[in-house]
Design a protein around this motif. Structure first.
Motif, PDB file in Angstrom:
ATOM      1  N   ALA A 285       0.809  -1.231   0.000  1.00 20.44           N
ATOM      2  CA  ALA A 285       0.000   0.000   0.000  1.00 20.44           C
ATOM      3  C   ALA A 285       0.834   1.268   0.000  1.00 20.44           C
ATOM      4  O   ALA A 285       0.405   2.303  -0.525  1.00 20.44           O
ATOM      5  CB  ALA A 285      -0.933  -0.008   1.208  1.00 20.44           C
ATOM      6  N   HIS A 286       2.037   1.206   0.597  1.00 19.73           N
ATOM      7  CA  HIS A 286       2.851   2.408   0.766  1.00 19.73           C
ATOM      8  C   HIS A 286       3.236   3.003  -0.593  1.00 19.73           C
ATOM      9  O   HIS A 286       3.830   2.340  -1.443  1.00 19.73           O
ATOM     10  CB  HIS A 286       4.115   2.073   1.559  1.00 19.73           C
ATOM     11  CG  HIS A 286       4.953   3.273   1.861  1.00 19.73           C
ATOM     12  ND1 HIS A 286       4.551   4.249   2.765  1.00 19.73           N
ATOM     13  CD2 HIS A 286       6.160   3.674   1.387  1.00 19.73           C
ATOM     14  CE1 HIS A 286       5.479   5.182   2.828  1.00 19.73           C
ATOM     15  NE2 HIS A 286       6.464   4.861   2.009  1.00 19.73           N
ATOM     16  N   GLY A 287       2.849   4.244  -0.817  1.00 19.97           N
ATOM     17  CA  GLY A 287       3.173   4.926  -2.057  1.00 19.97           C
ATOM     18  C   GLY A 287       2.208   4.662  -3.207  1.00 19.97           C
ATOM     19  O   GLY A 287       2.393   5.200  -4.298  1.00 19.97           O
ATOM     20  N   TRP A 288       1.199   3.848  -2.965  1.00 18.69           N
ATOM     21  CA  TRP A 288       0.173   3.575  -3.980  1.00 18.69           C
ATOM     22  C   TRP A 288      -0.983   4.529  -3.702  1.00 18.69           C
ATOM     23  O   TRP A 288      -1.785   4.319  -2.805  1.00 18.69           O
ATOM     24  CB  TRP A 288      -0.267   2.124  -3.873  1.00 18.69           C
ATOM     25  CG  TRP A 288      -1.254   1.648  -4.910  1.00 18.69           C
ATOM     26  CD1 TRP A 288      -1.973   2.388  -5.803  1.00 18.69           C
ATOM     27  CD2 TRP A 288      -1.634   0.279  -5.143  1.00 18.69           C
ATOM     28  NE1 TRP A 288      -2.777   1.586  -6.570  1.00 18.69           N
ATOM     29  CE2 TRP A 288      -2.592   0.285  -6.194  1.00 18.69           C
ATOM     30  CE3 TRP A 288      -1.273  -0.938  -4.568  1.00 18.69           C
ATOM     31  CZ2 TRP A 288      -3.177  -0.893  -6.665  1.00 18.69           C
ATOM     32  CZ3 TRP A 288      -1.861  -2.106  -5.042  1.00 18.69           C
ATOM     33  CH2 TRP A 288      -2.794  -2.084  -6.079  1.00 18.69           C
ATOM     34  N   GLY A 289      -1.059   5.575  -4.493  1.00 19.79           N
ATOM     35  CA  GLY A 289      -1.995   6.657  -4.214  1.00 19.79           C
ATOM     36  C   GLY A 289      -3.443   6.227  -4.154  1.00 19.79           C
ATOM     37  O   GLY A 289      -4.243   6.798  -3.396  1.00 19.79           O
ATOM     38  N   LYS A 290      -3.837   5.224  -4.947  1.00 15.71           N
ATOM     39  CA  LYS A 290      -5.234   4.787  -4.994  1.00 15.71           C
ATOM     40  C   LYS A 290      -5.512   3.592  -4.093  1.00 15.71           C
ATOM     41  O   LYS A 290      -6.603   3.008  -4.149  1.00 15.71           O
ATOM     42  CB  LYS A 290      -5.630   4.455  -6.434  1.00 15.71           C
ATOM     43  CG  LYS A 290      -5.720   5.698  -7.329  1.00 15.71           C
ATOM     44  CD  LYS A 290      -6.550   5.415  -8.567  1.00 15.71           C
ATOM     45  CE  LYS A 290      -6.857   6.710  -9.310  1.00 15.71           C
ATOM     46  NZ  LYS A 290      -7.764   6.467 -10.454  1.00 15.71           N
ATOM     47  N   ALA A 291      -4.536   3.233  -3.252  1.00 15.78           N
ATOM     48  CA  ALA A 291      -4.738   2.106  -2.341  1.00 15.78           C
ATOM     49  C   ALA A 291      -5.036   2.606  -0.937  1.00 15.78           C
ATOM     50  O   ALA A 291      -4.463   3.592  -0.472  1.00 15.78           O
ATOM     51  CB  ALA A 291      -3.497   1.221  -2.313  1.00 15.78           C
TER      52      ALA A 291
END
Length: 324
Positions: A285-291
């Motif tokens: 999830a880290h750095g995944w803007g849509k997560a």
């Protein structure tokens, strides 16, 4: 709270049980037939459910995470397990065969896109499928993230989780001679594929029992599975883990994450998941803007954990409301 009480609490969050409006066996090639079912609204928003294991099979409870008035829910038993045939077969049974099967099912049902819902190994398969066919996925719903890395396998089969459950680890490891215990996956493989049905079932039950007893935050009883289920589950898991999922590199899912970062992802993770520790979900999830990572504070790994169930239903309702 015993396990039955926990399952009852989880069931309170689910939609009522429903029967499929369509059941079929799909010829996917290579001598395999895959069981596929559909339930809910035949004209609704499609969602495909990817079960865990590998080798776990789908269950009627998996239909109940979705509003049946809105969703067209597609479930299938992956090659070699559940109602798919041949049972417990590892021939022509790899991650890439399963990705191809998912596309065959989607195309056969005439669907352009679908929500992909998967937990544990089902989350692994969902991610690999999405990275292979990113245009076919409208939303990812992932639970108990597993990314088929060596570190994750070492944790569960190399004694990491066993430090928290030493008596259960001893029961799992004691079936293997000491001079083979440096590679438990390999040691079990030799016995699960020995050709001696009695031996295969004995070691399959031990393999499945080790996982079952660590699945929920509180588990009571032996966790012993029926022979047919245990043999398919253990052989398929071991086969996939021995071959590291046939992935090109140890951390290939993360390396290819950029291919799916445009897809909304809802990730549900038990804080005390002993099978798939939270580190993988956090990394994903880290750095995944849509997560969005939803860490459930009092939960383990199982789909049936009350907090996990409630959060997954909340997420599918949110997807429904966004698309109504």
């Amino acid at each position: 709270m015993d396990r039955t009480a926990g399952q009852n609490r989880a069931a309170a969050h689910l939609y009522p049980g429903i029967d499929p409006f369509d059941q079929r066996m799909v010829e996917v090639g290579d001598g395999h037939k895959v069981y596929v079912e559909q339930c809910g609204n035949p004209d609704g928003q499609p969602v495909v459910v990817l079960h865990g294991g590998p080798g776990g099979g789908c269950s009627p409870a998996m239909r109940r995470y979705f509003d049946p008035a809105h969703f067209r829910v597609i479930l299938f038993d992956q090659r070699g397990c559940g109602r798919s045939r041949p049972h417990a077969s590892v021939e022509n049974n790899t991650t890439w065969h399963l990705v191809r099967d998912i596309e065959l099912i989607r195309d056969g049902l005439g669907l352009d896109q679908w929500v992909v819902f998967g937990g544990s190994w089902g989350a692994t398969l969902a991610l690999i499928y999405a990275e292979t066919h990113p245009d076919r996925v409208s939303h990812l719903v992932l639970r108990g993230v597993f990314m088929m890395t060596q570190a994750e396998l070492d944790w569960f089969y190399g004694g990491g989780a066993g430090k928290f459950f030493p008596e259960r680890w001893d029961a799992f490891a004691s079936l293997i001679p000491e001079d083979e215990r440096d590679d438990m996956i390999g040691a079990y493989s030799r016995r699960l594929f020995s050709g001696d049905m009695q031996q295969e079932v004995r070691y399959a039950r031990a393999w499945a029992g080790w996982e079952n007893q660590l699945a929920a935050l509180q588990v009571h009883g032996s966790g012993e599975s029926p022979a047919d289920y245990a043999r398919a589950f253990a052989r398929l898991e071991n086969h996939y883990f021995t071959n590291r999922g046939w992935l090109e590199g140890d951390d290939v899912i993360m390396a290819n994450r950029h291919l799916i970062e445009h897809i909304p992802a809802s990730i549900v993770q038990g804080r005390y998941d002993m099978i798939c520790p939270p580190h993988s979900a956090h990394r994903l999830a880290h750095g995944w803007g849509k997560a969005e990572l939803n860490m459930i504070p009092t939960a383990g790994h199982a789909l049936s954990e009350p907090g996990i169930t409630a959060e997954l239903v909340r997420i599918t309702n949110e997807i429904r409301d966004t698309n109504s």
